[in-house]
Design a protein around this motif. Structure first.
Motif, short mmCIF file in Angstrom:
data_model
loop_
_atom_site.label_atom_id
_atom_site.label_comp_id
_atom_site.label_asym_id
_atom_site.label_seq_id
_atom_site.Cartn_x
_atom_site.Cartn_y
_atom_site.Cartn_z
N THR A 180 38.22 50.88 51.92
CA THR A 180 37.63 50.79 50.57
C THR A 180 38.09 52.13 49.52
O THR A 180 38.19 53.15 50.15
CB THR A 180 36.09 50.89 50.63
OG1 THR A 180 35.54 52.13 51.03
CG2 THR A 180 35.64 49.91 51.88
N THR A 213 40.34 46.24 51.39
CA THR A 213 41.39 45.67 52.01
C THR A 213 40.99 45.40 53.50
O THR A 213 40.56 46.54 54.02
CB THR A 213 42.72 46.25 51.87
OG1 THR A 213 42.76 47.48 52.13
CG2 THR A 213 43.21 46.11 50.23
N SER A 243 38.38 48.49 45.18
CA SER A 243 38.82 47.56 46.05
C SER A 243 38.79 47.70 47.53
O SER A 243 38.28 48.78 47.95
CB SER A 243 40.32 47.25 45.74
OG SER A 243 40.98 48.84 46.27
N SER A 291 38.91 40.44 47.47
CA SER A 291 38.77 39.68 46.33
C SER A 291 39.90 38.58 45.79
O SER A 291 39.29 37.83 45.24
CB SER A 291 38.73 41.00 44.95
OG SER A 291 37.66 41.85 45.42
N LYS A 292 40.81 38.84 46.26
CA LYS A 292 41.93 37.71 45.93
C LYS A 292 42.31 36.95 47.34
O LYS A 292 42.96 35.89 47.07
CB LYS A 292 43.22 38.60 45.72
CG LYS A 292 43.04 39.61 44.45
CD LYS A 292 44.29 40.31 44.21
CE LYS A 292 44.04 41.29 42.99
NZ LYS A 292 45.03 42.11 42.43
N THR A 293 42.06 37.26 48.50
CA THR A 293 42.27 36.44 49.53
C THR A 293 41.61 35.14 49.77
O THR A 293 40.41 35.26 49.32
CB THR A 293 42.03 37.13 51.04
OG1 THR A 293 42.95 38.45 50.91
CG2 THR A 293 42.74 36.25 52.26
N ASP A 311 43.61 41.80 50.43
CA ASP A 311 42.60 42.16 49.20
C ASP A 311 41.40 40.98 49.35
O ASP A 311 41.78 40.13 49.21
CB ASP A 311 43.28 42.09 47.76
CG ASP A 311 42.37 42.57 46.84
OD1 ASP A 311 41.09 42.41 46.67
OD2 ASP A 311 42.92 43.31 45.93
#
Length: 252
Positions: A4, A59, A57, A66-68, A64
Motif C-alpha cells: 500500500t 498492489t 494505491s 484499482s485497475k485489475t 494494481d
C-alpha cells in the motif's frame, strides 16, 4: 506481496485512514491490531477493493487493485468481511460453492467440485455439508464462511475480525486452522484482530494502527512489548511469558 502506498480514506471532515504505506510479507499470518476506530477494517476493505480509496494505491504481486479486472483479482485475493450474514437459506455446500464463482461463473465443473469437497473437508464440515446455515452454531457457521474463502483458492486470504462472536475455544480453533492454511496450503493470511494475545500466539508479522496511521510493525518479538502496546492503546499493558507464549495483561 501486498504493497500500500500513501492510502487514505476520509468521511467528511473525519480521516479514517491517513497516508498508510505498508509492505505486507508473503506467507504466514499478518495481524492488524489497534484500538477501535484505528482504521484497521477500512484499510483491509481498500486493499481488497471492497471500498474505494480517496488517494494512494494498492498492489498485489504487482497488480494494481484499482485497475485489475475483477475476475483476475478474485483469483489472487479473497476476503471475508465482518458482516458475512446471509439472508438466503443456503446449505454449507451451497455457500462454499460461491468460492468457485471467479472460475466457474456459476457453472460448476468437476474441478470446482473437487475444490469444494476439499475445502469442506479441510474445515471439518463434511458431516454438516447438507445442513442449512441457520441450523449451525456460530462457530460452525464461521468455519463454513472460511471454507468458502479457502475454496476460492487464492494466494492471499484477508479476514476482517474472523473471531467475532466466537468463544475462546472456537477462536483458538479458528486461529489454528488459519495457521495450518498458511503453512500447509501456502496461503498468505492477513487479518484484523482485536485480541492481542491471539495476535501474539499465531502471527508471523504484526501491524499496529492508531488514529488511521501505522503506529508500529514488525515481528512478534518486536511488537508484543509493554512499551509498544502501551503506546498503541494509550493504556498500561504488561507482557508476561507463560510456557513460551507472551500473555498481555491490561492495567488500565
Amino acid at each position: 506481496m501486498i504493497i500500500t502506498s500513501d492510502v487514505s480514506k476520509s468521511y467528511g471532515e473525519s480521516t479514517v485512514v491517513d497516508g498508510v504505506s505498508l509492505s505486507l510479507p508473503r506467507g504466514g499470518i499478518t495481524s492488524i491490531i489497534g484500538p477501535n476506530g484505528a482504521g484497521k477494517s477500512t484499510l483491509l476493505s481498500m486493499v481488497s477493493r471492497l471500498m474505494a480509496m480517496d488517494k494512494g494505491s494498492v498492489t498485489v504481486d504487482g497488480l494494481d487493485v484499482s485497475k485489475t479486472p475483477g475476475d483476475v483479482l478474485a483469483r489472487r485475493l479473497s476476503i471475508l468481511r465482518q458482516d458475512n450474514h446471509m439472508t438466503a437459506r443456503l446449505t454449507v455446500r451451497d455457500l462454499v460453492s460461491f468460492g468457485r464463482y471467479p472460475y466457474s461463473k456459476g457453472r460448476l465443473t468437476t474441478d470446482d467440485k473437487v475444490h469444494i469437497d476439499e475445502a469442506i473437508g479441510y474445515l471439518d464440515l463434511t458431516a454438516l455439508s447438507g445442513r442449512f446455515l441457520d441450523e449451525l452454531s456460530g462457530g460452525q457457521r464461521q468455519r463454513a464462511f472460511v471454507a468458502m474463502v479457502l475454496c476460492q483458492d487464492t494466494d492471499y486470504v484477508l479476514l476482517d475480525e474472523p473471531l467475532n462472536n466466537l468463544d475462546m475455544k472456537h477462536a483458538m480453533g479458528m486461529m489454528k486452522l488459519l495457521q495450518r492454511a498458511a503453512s500447509e496450503l501456502g496461503k498468505t493470511v492477513v487479518l484484523v484482530l482485536h485480541d492481542i494475545n491471539f495476535a501474539s500466539w499465531y502471527s508471523t508479522h504484526i501491524v499496529a494502527m492508531k488514529h488511521g496511521k501505522v503506529a508500529a510493525q514488525g515481528s512478534v518479538d518486536e511488537m508484543i512489548r509493554p512499551d509498544v502496546l502501551s503506546s498503541v492503546y494509550e493504556m498500561d499493558i504488561a507482557v508476561h511469558e507463560i510456557a513460551g507464549q507472551r500473555i498481555s495483561v491490561y492495567y488500565g
